[in-house]
Scaffold this motif. Sequence first.
Motif, PDB file in Angstrom:
ATOM      1  N   GLU A  92      47.507  36.859  36.732  1.00  0.00           N
ATOM      2  CA  GLU A  92      46.497  36.062  36.044  1.00  0.00           C
ATOM      3  C   GLU A  92      45.246  35.907  36.908  1.00  0.00           C
ATOM      4  O   GLU A  92      44.116  35.983  36.408  1.00  0.00           O
ATOM      5  CB  GLU A  92      47.056  34.683  35.668  1.00  0.00           C
ATOM      6  CG  GLU A  92      47.897  34.675  34.407  1.00  0.00           C
ATOM      7  CD  GLU A  92      47.184  35.305  33.215  1.00  0.00           C
ATOM      8  OE1 GLU A  92      46.029  34.915  32.934  1.00  0.00           O
ATOM      9  OE2 GLU A  92      47.769  36.196  32.574  1.00  0.00           O
ATOM     10  N   ARG A  93      45.455  35.683  38.185  1.00  0.00           N
ATOM     11  CA  ARG A  93      44.312  35.557  39.099  1.00  0.00           C
ATOM     12  C   ARG A  93      43.567  36.881  39.210  1.00  0.00           C
ATOM     13  O   ARG A  93      42.333  36.904  39.318  1.00  0.00           O
ATOM     14  CB  ARG A  93      44.796  35.084  40.473  1.00  0.00           C
ATOM     15  CG  ARG A  93      45.238  33.627  40.466  1.00  0.00           C
ATOM     16  CD  ARG A  93      45.836  33.188  41.785  1.00  0.00           C
ATOM     17  NE  ARG A  93      44.856  33.122  42.848  1.00  0.00           N
ATOM     18  CZ  ARG A  93      45.141  32.749  44.093  1.00  0.00           C
ATOM     19  NH1 ARG A  93      46.385  32.413  44.405  1.00  0.00           N
ATOM     20  NH2 ARG A  93      44.207  32.702  45.007  1.00  0.00           N
ATOM     21  N   LEU A  94      44.327  37.984  39.184  1.00  0.00           N
ATOM     22  CA  LEU A  94      43.699  39.306  39.233  1.00  0.00           C
ATOM     23  C   LEU A  94      42.827  39.516  37.994  1.00  0.00           C
ATOM     24  O   LEU A  94      41.676  39.972  38.097  1.00  0.00           O
ATOM     25  CB  LEU A  94      44.769  40.390  39.328  1.00  0.00           C
ATOM     26  CG  LEU A  94      44.277  41.830  39.558  1.00  0.00           C
ATOM     27  CD1 LEU A  94      43.612  41.966  40.918  1.00  0.00           C
ATOM     28  CD2 LEU A  94      45.435  42.819  39.446  1.00  0.00           C
ATOM     29  N   ARG A  95      43.356  39.184  36.811  1.00  0.00           N
ATOM     30  CA  ARG A  95      42.584  39.302  35.573  1.00  0.00           C
ATOM     31  C   ARG A  95      41.269  38.510  35.660  1.00  0.00           C
ATOM     32  O   ARG A  95      40.201  38.987  35.287  1.00  0.00           O
ATOM     33  CB  ARG A  95      43.389  38.749  34.392  1.00  0.00           C
ATOM     34  CG  ARG A  95      44.422  39.680  33.800  1.00  0.00           C
ATOM     35  CD  ARG A  95      44.941  39.071  32.496  1.00  0.00           C
ATOM     36  NE  ARG A  95      45.958  39.900  31.872  1.00  0.00           N
ATOM     37  CZ  ARG A  95      47.257  39.798  32.077  1.00  0.00           C
ATOM     38  NH1 ARG A  95      47.715  38.887  32.930  1.00  0.00           N
ATOM     39  NH2 ARG A  95      48.106  40.585  31.457  1.00  0.00           N
ATOM     40  N   SER A  96      41.404  37.275  36.142  1.00  0.00           N
ATOM     41  CA  SER A  96      40.234  36.395  36.242  1.00  0.00           C
ATOM     42  C   SER A  96      39.173  36.966  37.184  1.00  0.00           C
ATOM     43  O   SER A  96      37.977  36.965  36.862  1.00  0.00           O
ATOM     44  CB  SER A  96      40.699  35.020  36.731  1.00  0.00           C
ATOM     45  OG  SER A  96      39.613  34.163  36.929  1.00  0.00           O
ATOM     46  N   MET A 148      45.264  42.750  47.338  1.00  0.00           N
ATOM     47  CA  MET A 148      45.668  42.407  48.706  1.00  0.00           C
ATOM     48  C   MET A 148      45.010  41.098  49.159  1.00  0.00           C
ATOM     49  O   MET A 148      45.636  40.255  49.808  1.00  0.00           O
ATOM     50  CB  MET A 148      45.278  43.551  49.639  1.00  0.00           C
ATOM     51  CG  MET A 148      45.799  43.402  51.042  1.00  0.00           C
ATOM     52  SD  MET A 148      45.369  44.864  51.982  1.00  0.00           S
ATOM     53  CE  MET A 148      45.852  44.337  53.611  1.00  0.00           C
ATOM     54  N   GLU A 149      43.758  40.915  48.772  1.00  0.00           N
ATOM     55  CA  GLU A 149      43.038  39.683  49.111  1.00  0.00           C
ATOM     56  C   GLU A 149      43.713  38.476  48.456  1.00  0.00           C
ATOM     57  O   GLU A 149      43.882  37.422  49.089  1.00  0.00           O
ATOM     58  CB  GLU A 149      41.591  39.814  48.629  1.00  0.00           C
ATOM     59  CG  GLU A 149      40.665  38.753  49.157  1.00  0.00           C
ATOM     60  CD  GLU A 149      39.210  39.018  48.793  1.00  0.00           C
ATOM     61  OE1 GLU A 149      38.458  38.025  48.752  1.00  0.00           O
ATOM     62  OE2 GLU A 149      38.840  40.173  48.531  1.00  0.00           O
ATOM     63  N   LEU A 150      44.133  38.639  47.206  1.00  0.00           N
ATOM     64  CA  LEU A 150      44.796  37.544  46.495  1.00  0.00           C
ATOM     65  C   LEU A 150      46.166  37.227  47.099  1.00  0.00           C
ATOM     66  O   LEU A 150      46.553  36.060  47.204  1.00  0.00           O
ATOM     67  CB  LEU A 150      44.952  37.905  45.011  1.00  0.00           C
ATOM     68  CG  LEU A 150      43.647  38.042  44.219  1.00  0.00           C
ATOM     69  CD1 LEU A 150      43.927  38.509  42.802  1.00  0.00           C
ATOM     70  CD2 LEU A 150      42.865  36.726  44.214  1.00  0.00           C
ATOM     71  N   LEU A 153      49.504  33.519  50.889  1.00  0.00           N
ATOM     72  CA  LEU A 153      50.146  33.182  52.161  1.00  0.00           C
ATOM     73  C   LEU A 153      49.307  32.068  52.775  1.00  0.00           C
ATOM     74  O   LEU A 153      48.353  32.306  53.491  1.00  0.00           O
ATOM     75  CB  LEU A 153      50.231  34.408  53.077  1.00  0.00           C
ATOM     76  CG  LEU A 153      51.108  35.544  52.558  1.00  0.00           C
ATOM     77  CD1 LEU A 153      50.986  36.771  53.449  1.00  0.00           C
ATOM     78  CD2 LEU A 153      52.567  35.123  52.476  1.00  0.00           C
ATOM     79  N   SER A 154      49.638  30.853  52.432  1.00  0.00           N
ATOM     80  CA  SER A 154      48.812  29.671  52.671  1.00  0.00           C
ATOM     81  C   SER A 154      48.519  29.421  54.146  1.00  0.00           C
ATOM     82  O   SER A 154      49.087  30.032  55.045  1.00  0.00           O
ATOM     83  CB  SER A 154      49.528  28.445  52.112  1.00  0.00           C
ATOM     84  OG  SER A 154      50.727  28.243  52.826  1.00  0.00           O
TER      85      SER A 154
END
Length: 330
Positions: free
Chosen positions: A74-78, A96-98, A103-104
């Motif tokens: 979902e974050r990738l789509r956004s 990869m960035e997401l 990894l907090s």
Amino acid sequence: MSFFRKLKESVSKKTDSVTQKFMTGLKKTSTQFVGAISDLFAGRSKIDEDLYEELEEILIGADVGVTTTMELTERLRSEVKERKIKEPSELQPLLMELISEMLSDKQRESKLNLNEDGLTVILFVGVNGVGKTTTIGKLAHRFKSEGKKVVLAAGDTFRAGAIEQLETWGERVGVDVIKHQAGADPAAVIYDGIQAARARKADILLCDTAGRLQNKVNLMEELKKVYRVVKREVPDGPHEVLLVLDATTGQNALIQAKQFGEAVNVSGIVLTKLDGTAKGGIVIAINHELNLPVKLVGLGEKADDLQDFDADQFLHALFKEAMEEEMQAE
């Protein structure tokens, strides 16, 4: 500076031998998991729903977990919409960035908590067969090589051979092992371990515990009792409660983490046998879904193959080939 360049710069400042251990230990995951992602993005001419669905299948197959996978896609789509990305070939560095963001900060600060002013007590919990005793032995080896005085407590009094296995490690590493007879009260063993560690002016006490889940209620009550004994004798302890999980068991590891987390205050994860699986995505799932840092990873059989988890080393080892291709294209 691109995300890939920042990552490479970060890793280049770290020890080459550690970088190599991560590269070797994560080779199976990199080849199969990341290879499948690379093939997916390279083999498509447009970004459509079929691509996202196939990506979800790859992520779930690599044990990233359903919940984490859905959030990631979902974050990738956004981001694709926001950045107006049209080419599938541009998705890999973004993915990869997401993953890196997932990894907090808690994960990135995942060093073991040691008591600088007295005895450090570390409890190891987890089911049988995940590598608790081996992990304790390897960590004892590391601490001793750093000049620390270490004592082991054989708190797994239930499993046949557990005490002998810990004694073997104690002899190999050259550290004392506090034990009782098989079937003894584990809390009494840990109590004696604390007294012995103090008497011998030890820096660190590493405590083994039983791991039988077929009698879960008794096991968890036993662990709670051990925890209370440590708290009573060492008020600021235990300084770590490390849940040992076998990376090759995939989603079962998440279930185990939830069960043990209900009994004791787990502070971090030790992920063993990461070199033996192509599903290293479990690291992402554990950190994101449980909000627990992976503190140590097993990257091989040798004593020094137990390494502090390093998020940048992890990502670099997974995506090294893709990074190099991307940087050459810049």
